[in-house]
Enzyme design. Structure first.
Site, short mmCIF file in Angstrom:
data_model
loop_
_atom_site.label_atom_id
_atom_site.label_comp_id
_atom_site.label_asym_id
_atom_site.label_seq_id
_atom_site.Cartn_x
_atom_site.Cartn_y
_atom_site.Cartn_z
CE LYS A 1 -3.10 -5.29 -1.51
NZ LYS A 1 -3.15 -4.05 -2.16
CE LYS B 1 -0.19 3.46 -0.34
NZ LYS B 1 0.73 2.40 -0.24
CE LYS C 1 4.75 -1.00 -7.72
NZ LYS C 1 4.35 -2.02 -6.81
P1 TYM Z 1 5.39 -2.00 -3.30
O1 TYM Z 1 5.65 -2.69 -4.59
O2 TYM Z 1 4.01 -1.64 -2.94
O3 TYM Z 1 6.23 -0.67 -3.24
C1 TYM Z 1 7.61 -0.64 -3.52
C2 TYM Z 1 8.32 0.39 -2.68
O4 TYM Z 1 7.81 1.69 -2.92
C3 TYM Z 1 7.40 2.28 -1.68
N1 TYM Z 1 6.21 3.11 -1.93
C4 TYM Z 1 6.08 4.38 -1.51
N2 TYM Z 1 6.92 5.17 -0.81
C5 TYM Z 1 6.49 6.43 -0.57
N3 TYM Z 1 5.31 6.92 -0.99
C6 TYM Z 1 4.43 6.17 -1.69
N4 TYM Z 1 3.28 6.68 -2.12
C7 TYM Z 1 4.80 4.82 -1.96
N5 TYM Z 1 4.20 3.78 -2.62
C8 TYM Z 1 5.08 2.75 -2.58
C9 TYM Z 1 7.09 1.12 -0.77
O5 TYM Z 1 7.18 1.50 0.58
C10 TYM Z 1 8.16 0.13 -1.17
O6 TYM Z 1 9.38 0.42 -0.53
N6 TYM Z 1 5.70 -5.61 0.09
C11 TYM Z 1 6.51 -4.74 -0.74
C12 TYM Z 1 7.42 -5.49 -1.70
C13 TYM Z 1 8.39 -6.40 -1.05
C14 TYM Z 1 9.51 -6.02 -0.24
C15 TYM Z 1 10.14 -7.26 0.11
C16 TYM Z 1 9.98 -4.81 0.22
C17 TYM Z 1 8.40 -7.76 -1.15
N7 TYM Z 1 9.47 -8.26 -0.44
C18 TYM Z 1 11.28 -7.24 0.91
C19 TYM Z 1 11.12 -4.80 1.02
C20 TYM Z 1 11.75 -6.02 1.36
C21 TYM Z 1 5.54 -3.91 -1.58
O7 TYM Z 1 4.44 -4.29 -1.80
O8 TYM Z 1 6.08 -2.82 -2.11
#
Ligand code: TYM
Length: 333
Positions: A115, A197, A200
């Site tokens: 980032k 990958k 969003k």
């Molecule tokens: P975020 O919003 O980027 O993604 C949400 C969830 O989707 C999973 N994910 C994927 N899994 C497999 N393949 C992909 N291409 C892929 N892209 C996204 C992520 O692993 C995630 O599980 N930091 C976290 C949000 C968060 C969080 C938390 C998660 C904030 N607090 C507490 C768990 C516990 C995030 O940015 O996820």
């Protein structure tokens, strides 16, 4: 006293439409886990401020993630479904954990380095302490299971470090949170372009969103990278072909996958046919979810109700933990 079920916590940032990676890496597990465990599923709106300072679309993104959660099968009666900013205790725990997190280890975090590179004009302190806030989200409920995709592995390792540090410095309050996936290994859903990958906010043409219309799904799948096919029987698959099989495994019948595996192994595979089949199976998978999301999104009152109900449940659990935390630190005079 009744034994508490294992506690599950996870969340998704409202930075765009959910995609197949979010679904298969995270939400699919949430839906299964809500029947077995005490679950807290959150929309990480505060985290999104670290990278998306313009908040004009935030409300609609939060509503969309919430509608997508419900459309995928999350049940507000079974799990607490809430918004991060509604649970103020998160901010308090984050503050205490910041005193247990070191600058050096935060600067080494892969997501921070990425980032910092992609937004050099906005390397804010929230970005640096992102994993501390995530740890606070998780241990606020004393959760031990955290369903996430592979990209969150390092954040989970850091959450364990902060929880352990707290327990050693003060009194044992927190279990060690573990990343979780039914199956076994954490998964990464690849983009359709054979590079990177699904995401969003990046790589949008190579990402299948739960909101994509049928024709968009077909177009994206048909553009997936392939080649002219193997020339030696039983040859290893290039990564981008492996990816297409991986996606097919998620949404197509076993017999269909087996047919294309056989075709690959005897060098008769026609990738055009394979992609046509995958596109139709994707459409059949995504269309019903998209339809439900659109219905739910119309009902703002219902969405608000769910969020309020979830926040109440989450604050109740957070309140118990925060009493233990303040006592452990010695903040009870
Ligand atoms: P975020 O919003 O980027 O993604 C949400 C969830 O989707 C999973 N994910 C994927 N899994 C497999 N393949 C992909 N291409 C892929 N892209 C996204 C992520 O692993 C995630 O599980 N930091 C976290 C949000 C968060 C969080 C938390 C998660 C904030 N607090 C507490 C768990 C516990 C995030 O940015 O996820």
């Amino acid at each position: 006293m009744e034994k508490r079920k294992p506690i599950v916590m996870s969340g998704i940032r409202p930075t765009g439409f959910l995609h197949l990676g979010n679904y298969f890496g995270a939400v699919r597990n949430y839906v299964k886990m809500q029947d077995e465990f005490e679950c807290y599923f959150m929309i990480a709106d505060i985290h999104s401020l670290t990278t998306h300072p313009d908040t004009r679309a935030l409300k609609s993104h939060v509503q969309r993630v919430l509608a997508e959660y419900i459309a995928c099968g999350l049940d507000p009666e079974k799990a607490a479904i809430y918004c991060q900013s509604h649970v103020y205790e998160t901010g308090e725990l984050y503050l205490y954990l910041n005193m247990l997190a070191y600058k050096g280890e935060l600067e080494k975090t892969t997501t921070f380095k990425d980032k910092a590179r992609s937004q050099p004009d906005n390397i804010n302190a929230g970005l640096l302490t992102y994993p501390v806030l995530q740890a606070a989200d998780i241990i606020l409920h004393r959760a031990s299971l955290v369903p996430v995709g592979k990209d969150q592995e390092q954040h989970l390792e850091m959450a364990r470090t902060f929880a352990n540090r707290f327990n050693h410095r003060y009194v044992e309050v927190f279990p060690e949170p573990q990343a979780f996936n039914y199956g076994d290994a954490l998964i990464k859903i690849p983009g359709l372009d054979g590079a990177g990958k699904m995401s969003k906010s990046e790589n949008q043409n190579a990402t299948l969103y739960l909101a994509d219309e049928d024709d968009v799904i077909r177009k994206k799948v048909m553009k997936a990278k392939t080649d002219s096919g193997p020339i030696t029987p039983h040859s290893p698959k290039p990564d981008y072909i492996e990816n297409i099989f991986l996606l097919m495994n998620l949404v197509s019948d076993e017999a269909v996958v087996r047919k294309f595996e056989d075709d690959f192994n005897n060098c008769s595979i026609r990738y055009g046919d394979m992609k046509k089949q995958l596109a139709e199976d994707m459409v059949n998978f995504i269309a019903p979810i998209r339809g439900r999301v659109n219905d739910i999104l119309h009902d703002e009152k219902y969405l608000k109700q769910i969020m309020e109900m979830g926040a109440e449940k989450a604050r109740k659990s957070a309140g118990v933990t925060m009493k233990l935390v303040r006592d452990a630190i010695g903040l009870s005079y």
